[in-house]
Design an enzyme around this catalytic site. Structure first.
Site, PDB file in Angstrom:
ATOM      1  N   ASP A 159       0.839  -1.196   0.000  1.00 52.11           N
ATOM      2  CA  ASP A 159       0.000   0.000   0.000  1.00 52.11           C
ATOM      3  C   ASP A 159       0.876   1.250   0.000  1.00 52.11           C
ATOM      4  O   ASP A 159       1.823   1.360   0.777  1.00 52.11           O
ATOM      5  CB  ASP A 159      -0.902   0.000   1.235  1.00 52.11           C
ATOM      6  N   ASN A 212      -2.943  12.956  -4.118  1.00 46.12           N
ATOM      7  CA  ASN A 212      -4.104  13.464  -4.855  1.00 46.12           C
ATOM      8  C   ASN A 212      -4.486  14.864  -4.405  1.00 46.12           C
ATOM      9  O   ASN A 212      -4.807  15.731  -5.232  1.00 46.12           O
ATOM     10  CB  ASN A 212      -5.291  12.512  -4.670  1.00 46.12           C
ATOM     11  N   GLU A 271      -4.975   2.406  -3.858  1.00 40.51           N
ATOM     12  CA  GLU A 271      -3.513   2.407  -3.976  1.00 40.51           C
ATOM     13  C   GLU A 271      -2.898   1.129  -3.424  1.00 40.51           C
ATOM     14  O   GLU A 271      -1.699   1.083  -3.149  1.00 40.51           O
ATOM     15  CB  GLU A 271      -2.931   3.629  -3.251  1.00 40.51           C
TER      16      GLU A 271
END
Length: 285
Positions: A160, A168, A203
């Site tokens: 991860d 973002n 992710e």
């Protein structure tokens, strides 16, 4: 087309019999008219009439046989289209020339090629993540399902990206997408070709190291961590982007339990400060 529709009441289920009816009327109408004229004018020559009638019937048989033979390409093309299974059209033989049959066969083959490519594309899209190009959940499970138990024994890692939401938020979703694509390339390009890489969601990625031990899997992940430290995919503030991972031994038969163990190890790696790789055995001891 008008003649086809107008004559549909004659043998509506058989084009061949409809053509036979048209040929029969077309060839026998002149004969019937001649015989009627000869009979009404008393000029009927019976031997001659019999010869002409027999010859006309023989010609009709030959014409109908030729029509059936010439319609064979249409029948072959129709069967190929009607027998299409699972959306796939069976190619038909290639014909030379540019007549109607050759154009029909060429059209069927173009449709077969386009359909096959479309099915391959749909198949790839069904098992691949559209953003990163690696497998998705369905694709990974399908790959494991076709392998034997021996071939699906190895190590599993849930990986991860750390602080990915900040990528973002601070750098924009386009940069976030690019980071996921680049990270997937690093994963897929570093593991062996027999290993499986899938985007598990958001992710998070799953790597199945076939036939490997946890130690071997962790060694590969450490190399990847070192690589992205030296060649950062992005920076969150002053810090280069990192990842955390949880690993465990796994097989297809014990996949669900292995996923729970790996997820627990990943959670603990995040809890301990991120940018680390933990084995499920470490958190259980």
């Amino acid at each position: 087309m008008r003649l086809y529709l107008a004559s549909s009441f004659i043998f509506p289920r058989s084009l061949q019999l409809r053509l036979f009816a048209v040929c029969f009327v077309g060839t026998h109408l002149p004969l019937a008219a001649f015989l009627a004229w000869a009979a009404t004018t008393s000029r009927l020559d019976w031997p001659g009439a019999i010869v002409v009638t027999v010859a006309t019937l023989l010609g009709t048989v030959i014409a109908v046989g030729g029509i059936y033979a010439l319609l064979a390409p249409i029948d072959v093309a129709a069967r190929a289209l009607n027998d299409a299974g699972d959306g796939e059209i069976t190619p038909v033989p290639q014909l030379s020339g540019s007549d109607l049959a050759a154009r029909l066969f060429a059209g069927v083959n173009r449709a077969a090629g386009a359909t096959a490519e479309r099915m391959r594309k749909l198949s790839r899209e069904a098992i691949s993540d559209p953003l990163t190009g690696v497998l998705n959940r369905r694709g990974l499970l399908q790959r494991l399902d076709v392998l034997s138990e021996h071939e699906t024994t190895g190590a599993l890692a849930l990986v991860d990206m750390d602080h990915f939401k900040l990528v973002n938020d601070l750098l924009g979703h386009e940069t976030g997408d690019r980071v996921l694509q680049d990270f997937a390339k690093v994963l897929a390009g570093t593991v062996r070709h027999t290993d499986l890489v899938a985007r598990w969601g958001g992710e998070e990625f799953l790597v199945f190291f076939r036939g490997a031990t946890e130690a071997q899997a962790q060694s590969v992940l450490m190399r990847i961590a070192e690589r992205i430290r030296n060649e950062p995919l992005a920076h969150v503030g002053e810090r280069p982007l990192t990842f955390s991972a949880g690993t465990t031994a796994a097989s297809r038969r014990t996949l669900e339990e292995a996923l729970r163990r790996a997820d627990g190890a990943l959670y603990e790696a995040k809890h301990r400060g991120r940018a680390r790789i933990l084995s499920s055995a470490e958190i259980q001891s």
